[in-house]
Design a protein around this motif. Sequence first.
Motif, PDB file in Angstrom:
ATOM      1  N   PHE A 172      -9.718 -32.614  28.881  1.00 27.97           N
ATOM      2  CA  PHE A 172     -10.668 -33.446  27.108  1.00 27.97           C
ATOM      3  C   PHE A 172     -11.584 -32.142  27.424  1.00 27.97           C
ATOM      4  CE2 PHE A 172      -8.208 -37.048  29.537  1.00 27.97           C
ATOM      5  CZ  PHE A 172      -7.782 -37.869  27.762  1.00 27.97           C
ATOM      6  N   GLY A 173     -12.128 -32.708  26.725  1.00 30.36           N
ATOM      7  CA  GLY A 173     -13.502 -31.130  26.174  1.00 30.36           C
ATOM      8  C   GLY A 173     -14.789 -31.737  25.232  1.00 30.36           C
ATOM      9  N   LEU A 196      -9.677 -33.397  22.548  1.00 36.46           N
ATOM     10  CA  LEU A 196      -8.028 -32.864  23.934  1.00 36.46           C
ATOM     11  C   LEU A 196      -7.867 -31.337  23.543  1.00 36.46           C
ATOM     12  CD1 LEU A 196      -6.274 -33.784  26.172  1.00 36.46           C
ATOM     13  CD2 LEU A 196      -5.141 -34.823  24.606  1.00 36.46           C
ATOM     14  N   TRP A 197      -7.626 -30.450  24.489  1.00 37.42           N
ATOM     15  CA  TRP A 197      -6.778 -29.078  25.027  1.00 37.42           C
ATOM     16  C   TRP A 197      -5.414 -29.802  25.291  1.00 37.42           C
ATOM     17  CZ3 TRP A 197      -8.527 -25.532  21.394  1.00 37.42           C
ATOM     18  CH2 TRP A 197      -9.875 -25.675  22.066  1.00 37.42           C
ATOM     19  N   SER A 222      -8.002 -25.472  16.287  1.00 33.18           N
ATOM     20  CA  SER A 222      -8.297 -24.545  17.419  1.00 33.18           C
ATOM     21  C   SER A 222      -8.544 -23.465  16.814  1.00 33.18           C
ATOM     22  CB  SER A 222      -7.202 -24.893  18.918  1.00 33.18           C
ATOM     23  OG  SER A 222      -6.178 -24.544  18.195  1.00 33.18           O
ATOM     24  N   SER A 223      -8.760 -22.500  18.442  1.00 33.49           N
ATOM     25  CA  SER A 223      -9.009 -20.713  17.939  1.00 33.49           C
ATOM     26  C   SER A 223      -7.373 -20.207  18.068  1.00 33.49           C
ATOM     27  CB  SER A 223      -9.756 -20.310  19.051  1.00 33.49           C
ATOM     28  OG  SER A 223      -9.367 -20.105  20.400  1.00 33.49           O
ATOM     29  N   SER A 224      -7.626 -19.836  17.101  1.00 31.84           N
ATOM     30  CA  SER A 224      -6.591 -18.387  17.171  1.00 31.84           C
ATOM     31  C   SER A 224      -5.851 -18.412  18.137  1.00 31.84           C
ATOM     32  CB  SER A 224      -6.436 -17.788  15.885  1.00 31.84           C
ATOM     33  OG  SER A 224      -7.012 -16.398  16.385  1.00 31.84           O
ATOM     34  N   SER A 225      -7.317 -17.989  18.661  1.00 26.25           N
ATOM     35  CA  SER A 225      -6.613 -17.220  20.459  1.00 26.25           C
ATOM     36  C   SER A 225      -6.094 -18.206  20.837  1.00 26.25           C
ATOM     37  CB  SER A 225      -7.540 -16.319  21.061  1.00 26.25           C
ATOM     38  OG  SER A 225      -8.327 -17.595  21.458  1.00 26.25           O
ATOM     39  N   SER A 226      -5.846 -19.607  20.978  1.00 24.46           N
ATOM     40  CA  SER A 226      -5.529 -20.522  21.994  1.00 24.46           C
ATOM     41  C   SER A 226      -4.097 -20.229  22.312  1.00 24.46           C
ATOM     42  CB  SER A 226      -6.401 -21.411  22.159  1.00 24.46           C
ATOM     43  OG  SER A 226      -5.759 -22.721  22.709  1.00 24.46           O
ATOM     44  N   ASP A 227      -3.554 -20.446  23.093  1.00 24.35           N
ATOM     45  CA  ASP A 227      -2.186 -20.610  23.586  1.00 24.35           C
ATOM     46  C   ASP A 227      -2.282 -22.625  23.768  1.00 24.35           C
ATOM     47  OD1 ASP A 227      -3.734 -21.200  26.435  1.00 24.35           O
ATOM     48  OD2 ASP A 227      -1.818 -20.198  27.141  1.00 24.35           O
ATOM     49  N   LYS A 228      -3.357 -23.631  23.427  1.00 27.86           N
ATOM     50  CA  LYS A 228      -3.001 -24.442  23.708  1.00 27.86           C
ATOM     51  C   LYS A 228      -3.452 -25.823  22.327  1.00 27.86           C
ATOM     52  CE  LYS A 228      -5.017 -24.277  28.407  1.00 27.86           C
ATOM     53  NZ  LYS A 228      -6.279 -23.101  28.005  1.00 27.86           N
ATOM     54  N   ILE A 229      -2.969 -26.806  22.371  1.00 25.20           N
ATOM     55  CA  ILE A 229      -3.123 -28.050  20.595  1.00 25.20           C
ATOM     56  C   ILE A 229      -4.627 -27.983  20.785  1.00 25.20           C
ATOM     57  CG2 ILE A 229      -2.396 -29.006  19.853  1.00 25.20           C
ATOM     58  CD1 ILE A 229       0.352 -28.153  19.931  1.00 25.20           C
ATOM     59  N   CYS A 230      -5.233 -28.185  20.101  1.00 30.41           N
ATOM     60  CA  CYS A 230      -6.734 -29.444  20.289  1.00 30.41           C
ATOM     61  C   CYS A 230      -6.061 -30.926  19.144  1.00 30.41           C
ATOM     62  CB  CYS A 230      -7.644 -28.498  19.632  1.00 30.41           C
ATOM     63  SG  CYS A 230      -9.145 -29.287  19.907  1.00 30.41           S
ATOM     64  N   ALA A 231      -6.748 -31.596  19.687  1.00 30.93           N
ATOM     65  CA  ALA A 231      -6.852 -32.978  19.058  1.00 30.93           C
ATOM     66  C   ALA A 231      -8.456 -33.995  19.197  1.00 30.93           C
ATOM     67  CB  ALA A 231      -5.919 -33.580  18.793  1.00 30.93           C
TER      68      ALA A 231
END
Length: 193
Positions: free
Chosen positions: A17-18, A29-30, A69-78
């Motif tokens: 959680f962010g 949530l990442w 989410s940032s394109s450099s992230s390997d996580k999905i953001c919601a």
Amino acid sequence: MHNDMHDECKYLILGKFGKSRGLKGELRLWFYSDDIDSVYNYSELFLAKDKDLQDISAISILAITPAPSSSSSDKICAWVKLKGIHTIEQARNINSHLLLVKKDALPLLDKGQYYWYQLEGLKVFSIGDNGEQQTLLGKVSYLFTNANIQIMAIEPTEDKKSKNKIYIPFIKNEVIKEVSLEESKILVHWNIN
């Protein structure tokens, strides 16, 4: 709820959680998977303060809204709305907490499919063209996705000249020749030179 060493092994971290958004307690949530809607498949979800998995408590997700989410992230953001979290102050108390599921609640996979946590810690051996020569490269430290390709980060063995991680795509048949959970090893066709 306090847990013992055995409890640490029975949970899988689904995300982190962010920061909060708005006044009604929505949280970022990442998510550490490529299918955020899969959280609805689990009858029980849990919250932990940190990776030590202390003070685990049950939670319920009421709503999920995809977020950029940032394109450099390997996580999905919601953005998520949790049951019982109604204010920004309550949401701030959950910032940086982890979303967990019990491993025994995960769906069974078909033969030849693996959860990432099953691969972490396995020894990785490079095999020659003849398939017999085996050179220990190291152990799987973690996995991530880059441009829709799963990548294994290999922590090299102590005797290797380079201490840099080795990154190997998890492409079955072409690169990944065999995965044996029983023998705790992965055979790869990969030239590290």
